[in-house]
Design a protein around this motif. Structure first.
Motif, short mmCIF file in Angstrom:
data_model
loop_
_atom_site.label_atom_id
_atom_site.label_comp_id
_atom_site.label_asym_id
_atom_site.label_seq_id
_atom_site.Cartn_x
_atom_site.Cartn_y
_atom_site.Cartn_z
N MET A 1 0.84 -1.19 0.00
CA MET A 1 0.00 0.00 0.00
C MET A 1 0.86 1.24 0.00
O MET A 1 1.73 1.39 0.85
CB MET A 1 -0.85 0.02 1.28
CG MET A 1 -2.30 -0.25 1.05
SD MET A 1 -3.14 -0.32 2.64
CE MET A 1 -4.25 1.04 2.44
N LYS A 2 0.61 2.12 -0.94
CA LYS A 2 1.40 3.34 -1.02
C LYS A 2 1.16 4.21 0.23
O LYS A 2 0.06 4.26 0.74
CB LYS A 2 0.99 4.11 -2.28
CG LYS A 2 1.97 5.21 -2.60
CD LYS A 2 1.76 5.78 -3.98
CE LYS A 2 2.48 7.11 -4.00
NZ LYS A 2 2.86 7.60 -5.26
N PHE A 3 2.17 4.89 0.67
CA PHE A 3 2.15 5.74 1.87
C PHE A 3 1.99 4.94 3.16
O PHE A 3 1.77 5.49 4.22
CB PHE A 3 1.06 6.81 1.81
CG PHE A 3 1.22 7.76 0.67
CD1 PHE A 3 2.36 8.53 0.55
CD2 PHE A 3 0.23 7.88 -0.31
CE1 PHE A 3 2.54 9.41 -0.50
CE2 PHE A 3 0.40 8.76 -1.37
CZ PHE A 3 1.55 9.53 -1.47
N VAL A 4 2.01 3.63 3.06
CA VAL A 4 1.92 2.80 4.26
C VAL A 4 3.18 1.95 4.36
O VAL A 4 3.97 2.10 5.30
CB VAL A 4 0.66 1.90 4.24
CG1 VAL A 4 0.68 0.92 5.39
CG2 VAL A 4 -0.60 2.76 4.30
N ASP A 5 3.39 1.11 3.36
CA ASP A 5 4.51 0.17 3.43
C ASP A 5 5.88 0.85 3.58
O ASP A 5 6.73 0.37 4.32
CB ASP A 5 4.50 -0.74 2.20
CG ASP A 5 3.24 -1.60 2.15
OD1 ASP A 5 2.66 -1.83 3.23
OD2 ASP A 5 2.84 -2.01 1.06
N GLU A 6 6.06 1.98 2.89
CA GLU A 6 7.37 2.66 2.99
C GLU A 6 7.67 3.07 4.42
O GLU A 6 8.83 3.21 4.81
CB GLU A 6 7.43 3.96 2.18
CG GLU A 6 6.91 4.02 0.78
CD GLU A 6 5.43 4.25 0.68
OE1 GLU A 6 4.68 3.34 1.07
OE2 GLU A 6 5.00 5.30 0.19
N PHE A 7 6.60 3.29 5.18
CA PHE A 7 6.79 3.78 6.55
C PHE A 7 6.82 2.66 7.58
O PHE A 7 6.56 2.86 8.75
CB PHE A 7 5.70 4.83 6.88
CG PHE A 7 5.84 6.08 6.05
CD1 PHE A 7 6.65 7.11 6.49
CD2 PHE A 7 5.18 6.22 4.84
CE1 PHE A 7 6.81 8.27 5.73
CE2 PHE A 7 5.32 7.37 4.07
CZ PHE A 7 6.14 8.40 4.51
N ARG A 8 7.06 1.43 7.07
CA ARG A 8 7.18 0.29 7.98
C ARG A 8 8.48 -0.46 7.71
O ARG A 8 8.53 -1.68 7.82
CB ARG A 8 5.99 -0.67 7.77
CG ARG A 8 4.68 -0.05 8.18
CD ARG A 8 3.50 -0.99 8.04
NE ARG A 8 2.27 -0.25 8.37
CZ ARG A 8 1.06 -0.74 8.26
NH1 ARG A 8 0.87 -1.96 7.84
NH2 ARG A 8 0.02 0.00 8.58
N ASP A 9 9.50 0.25 7.33
CA ASP A 9 10.75 -0.37 6.90
C ASP A 9 11.67 -0.67 8.08
O ASP A 9 11.98 0.21 8.88
CB ASP A 9 11.43 0.58 5.90
CG ASP A 9 12.69 0.00 5.32
OD1 ASP A 9 12.61 -0.47 4.18
OD2 ASP A 9 13.72 -0.01 6.02
N PRO A 222 4.69 3.14 12.04
CA PRO A 222 5.71 2.99 13.07
C PRO A 222 6.90 3.93 12.90
O PRO A 222 7.41 4.47 13.89
CB PRO A 222 6.13 1.53 12.96
CG PRO A 222 5.44 0.97 11.77
CD PRO A 222 4.29 1.85 11.46
N LEU A 223 7.34 4.15 11.64
CA LEU A 223 8.49 5.06 11.46
C LEU A 223 8.13 6.48 11.87
O LEU A 223 8.96 7.21 12.40
CB LEU A 223 8.97 5.06 10.01
CG LEU A 223 9.56 3.75 9.45
CD1 LEU A 223 10.18 4.00 8.09
CD2 LEU A 223 10.56 3.14 10.41
#
Ligand code: SF4
Lengths: 359, 69, 357
Positions: A1-9, A222-223
């Motif tokens: 999901m865009k704007f979601v997955d990137e922020f769970r790295d 989370p990030l």
């Protein structure tokens, strides 16, 4: 999901934690005001990733949890009316009132329907012209503009069987009340991202200026949360007290004007009662007089006999950050998500529920 | 306290839009984001778009997150 | 612009539409269908005709079956609402559910019973569809429906149709699979994506006005279990995570085996759309029901070959090793989250309600 997955790295998370660890000389209490932040912190196991010198306190930002016992009893009274359909967001259903709950009333035949959007409540009203729909409008500044918008639609469409029970609350006054009480030391606030979408970062300026407490408005991945913690520590270290926006992909200093106008058109500020915090001046929203035809309280006058909170339930103290759920004598032994004694155990973002589920 | 998730706008008609959240489609009220266009992302809370999500700002945020200092 | 795209109702599953077409001139179930008289016989015949097999065709009071060996015996009732949903219907579910319960102890499912409680006024056309679907599912799984029953109740006494199925299967010697048997060091394999069934049902209910292409994963697992047992009989525990989802199954095994379980969130396959619905309503896919997935607890030594045969099976092509059995935190399941944190994964408490906060 865009704007979601990137922020769970994971790799970036580790990097931010390293940055946080550099402030090991600061022993701080940071409060995440918002229940959705509490949820993310627990669900992602963020507490365990943080160094011991950073203590996170959960705040009063769970709308179900801060709803007063009297208001809960009133909604239960409303549900008992055979001609009434209650439309509500999920978490309200299981909150224990003084003697009953909406869930129990549903077992007794009350018509209680769980909805995701106010537009579904409107649909229920259209489909049931002979009955009266009461929408339990609880929430903070994120939710109140949409309730206002829905009410304007109701007015325009001339739907005459739709009412709202308004128990809207405002976040900045509650933060101020917490600081005024001086019960716990708060060194920084992680401010609620989606409330801030509506009210903007300017709404917290007085907290930074008058109370000298740094604020960071954080997003909900989370990030975002880790970064907000880092930004707060940096402010504390550098002895700055500002309102910073970590979630600037959605939050602007002035907030969302249209949303603010919607609120102003339909609601006016009033003093309201919060569980755990008592009555806070100018901390709630009630319907303006010209919308009183839609006011469930005025229309149905639900009477409650002596609303009483369970004296052993420490929800109030938990909401103020004074006690951890584990310090409540009912926690886990008697009070569980299956048989909750207080709202903090019911709501999925309630602090007691979070401790129970992910503790 | 308020769950809101990113969704892409697929179609707009007056105040209503068809939005896509990871393939899930639903209708959303977009009156609060009057300048939103098809193809842009918005935050959906209880069936309403409450704000646009800035792509550029999201990129910048990720840059900041990756920073070492 | 076509205004119909707003009316999400227009996107109901084609099956329902097809059934609706019959509505006008369709025959209905009457109370008399349950009276024991002629109509009852007709009704029973319609089942017998479809399920065609020797023990059933005799129409004795009991089916008479011959066995030699260790038997597995199970029963379950199906009351799913709606009765048709993307990827299946109550009939398919009732057969696969019981087949899978048998497969989860390593049994080869052989015979099923089927009993239906039908609401007066239910359409005969729909009933036939459901019987057909049960028949297809039974054939696909290689089981016979050898005995059955129907009862008709007054309108309102049941919701359309309820189905109970029981099943019997044979367990080969040397196979000892139980949720008590997980051992420290075991690898945990999940056969595919989670949450599909629960989300398909939720979207079919149309309560929350959203559309997805998610389909129920209702499918028989006896084939894949058979493949697994062919390469290793040392499988310790198997579970199909239905109600309560993967989280609940893992907790049951941790508790019953007295071991700790550690899983990696990253390794658990979830369809994008299932994720989307979960984010939207505040659900956790780990708690959402599945009807065609299994978790296997296997010794590390056999793990690679088991994973290999699972991935070759059409019902296991997305299989993943999701975790390990450990000696720490006995009776509990711990998840390593995407960002590297840890949290306890509890059983499902109450039903998941959509939340906005
Ligand atoms: S554990 Fe239960 S009784 Fe104790 S504070 Fe929390 S909700 Fe109240």
């Amino acid at each position: 999901m865009k704007f979601v997955d990137e922020f769970r790295d994971r790799a970036i998370a580790e990097r931010i934690v390293k940055k946080i660890e550099r402030f090991d000389s600061l022993k701080v209490n940071l409060m995440e005001v918002c229940g959705t932040h509490t949820m993310v912190i627990f669900k992602q196991g963020l507490k365990g990733m943080l160094p011991k010198n950073v203590n996170l306190l959960s705040g009063p930002g769970c709308p179900v949890c801060v709803t007063s016992q009297e208001d809960i009893d009133k909604t239960i009274e409303l549900a008992k009316d055979e001609n009434v359909i209650i439309a509500t967001f999920g978490d309200m259903v299981r909150v224990p009132g003084t003697n009953s709950s909406l869930e129990k009333e549903r077992g007794n035949g009350a018509d209680v329907r769980i909805i995701y959007s106010p537009s579904e409540a409107l649909r229920i009203a259209r489909e049931n012209p002979a009955r009266r729909v009461v929408f339990l409008a609880i929430g903070f500044e994120t939710t109140s503009p949409l309730i206002a918008a829905s009410l304007l639609d109701v007015q325009k469409e001339k739907i005459d069987n739709f009412y709202i029970f308004s128990s809207h609350k405002l976040i900045p006054p509650a933060m101020e009340a917490l600081l005024e009480s001086k019960e716990v030391r708060i060194d920084g606030f992680i401010c609620p991202g989606h409330v801030s979408v509506t009210i903007g970062s300017n709404a917290y300026k007085f907290i930074a200026q008058k109370y000298n407490v740094p604020c960071v408005i954080g997003g909900f991945e989370p990030l975002d949360v880790l970064q907000s913690i880092y930004m707060l520590l940096k402010q504390i270290k550098e002895k700055r007290t500002e309102v910073e926006i970590e979630y600037f992909r959605a939050v602007h200093p002035e907030g969302n004007r249209i949303a603010q106008e919607l609120i102003d058109e339909v609601f006016e500020v009033s003093d309201v009662m919060w569980r755990g915090l008592g009555t806070i001046p100018k901390s709630g929203l009630r319907l303006k007089r010209k919308f009183s035809d839609f006011d469930a309280e005025k229309e149905f006058r639900p009477k409650t006999k002596k609303s009483k909170e369970n004296p052993d339930c420490a929800c109030g103290e938990v909401l103020r950050g004074v006690k951890k759920p584990t310090q409540c004598k009912l926690y886990r032994k008697i009070c569980t998500p299956e048989e909750p004694y207080g709202p903090c155990m019911v709501s999925s973002e309630g602090t007691c529920a979070a401790y129970y589920k992910y503790g | 306290m308020c769950l809101a998730i990113p969704a892409k706008i697929l179609k707009i008609e007056d105040n209503l839009a068809l939005v896509d959240m990871a393939g899930v489609k639903r209708q959303a009220d977009i009156r609060m984001v009057s300048n939103a266009r098809v193809g842009e992302y918005v935050l959906i809370h209880a069936g309403f778009a409450i704000e646009k999500i800035g792509e550029k700002e999201a990129e910048e945020t990720l840059q900041l997150l990756r920073e070492i200092i | 612009m076509d205004p119909a795209w707003f009316l999400l109702k227009a996107h109901v599953q084609p099956i329902t539409n097809m059934v609706k077409k019959f509505k006008d001139n369709e025959k209905k179930i009457l109370l008399a269908h349950g009276s024991g008289g002629k109509l009852t016989h007709q009704l029973i015949k319609s089942f017998v005709k479809k399920f065609r097999n020797l023990p059933l065709a005799k129409l004795d009071d009991s089916a008479v079956l011959k066995f030699k060996g260790k038997l597995a015996f199970t029963t379950d009732s199906y009351v799913v609402d709606p009765i048709y949903f993307p990827g299946g219907d109550i009939g398919k579910l009732a057969v696969n559910g019981t087949v899978n319960d048998l497969a989860m102890v390593g049994a080869r499912p052989l015979y099923l019973s089927a009993a239906a409680i039908i609401e007066e006024g239910f359409s005969l056309v729909e009933l036939e569809r459901i019987i057909d679907s049960m028949n297809r599912a039974a054939r696909a799984a290689g089981v016979k429906i050898v005995t059955g029953d129907t009862k008709v109740v007054e309108k309102g006494g049941a919701d359309k149709i309820f189905i109970n199925t029981s099943g019997i299967g044979l367990i080969d010697s040397g196979v000892d699979i139980s949720s008590k048997n997980a051992r420290i060091g075991d690898r945990i394999i999940l056969s595919g994506t989670i949450g599909d069934h629960g989300i398909a049902i939720l979207s079919a209910r149309e309560k929350f006005d959203f559309q997805t292409k998610v389909k129920s994963d209702s499918q028989p697992l006896n084939g894949i279990v058979w493949e697994i047992l062919k390469v290793s009989k040392k499988v310790h525990a198997l579970r199909d995570p239905t109600r309560g989802g993967l989280a609940t199954s893992l907790n049951e095994i941790a508790e019953q085996s007295g071991v700790g379980i550690e899983i990696e969130q990253e390794k658990i396959p979830v369809e994008e759309e299932v994720k989307g619905v979960c984010e939207m309503l505040g659900f956790d896919p780990l708690y959402i029901a599945n009807e065609g997935k299994l978790v296997a607890f296997v010794p590390q030594k056999d793990c690679a070959k088991i994973l290999n045969v699972m991935r070759k099976n059409r019902y296991g092509k997305d299989a993943q090793i999701i975790g390990t059995v450990v000696s720490r935190h006995k009776g509990r399941v711990v998840v390593k989250t995407n960002v590297g944190g840890e949290r306890v994964l509890d059983m499902l408490t109450g039903e998941q309600l959509p939340r906005i906060c």
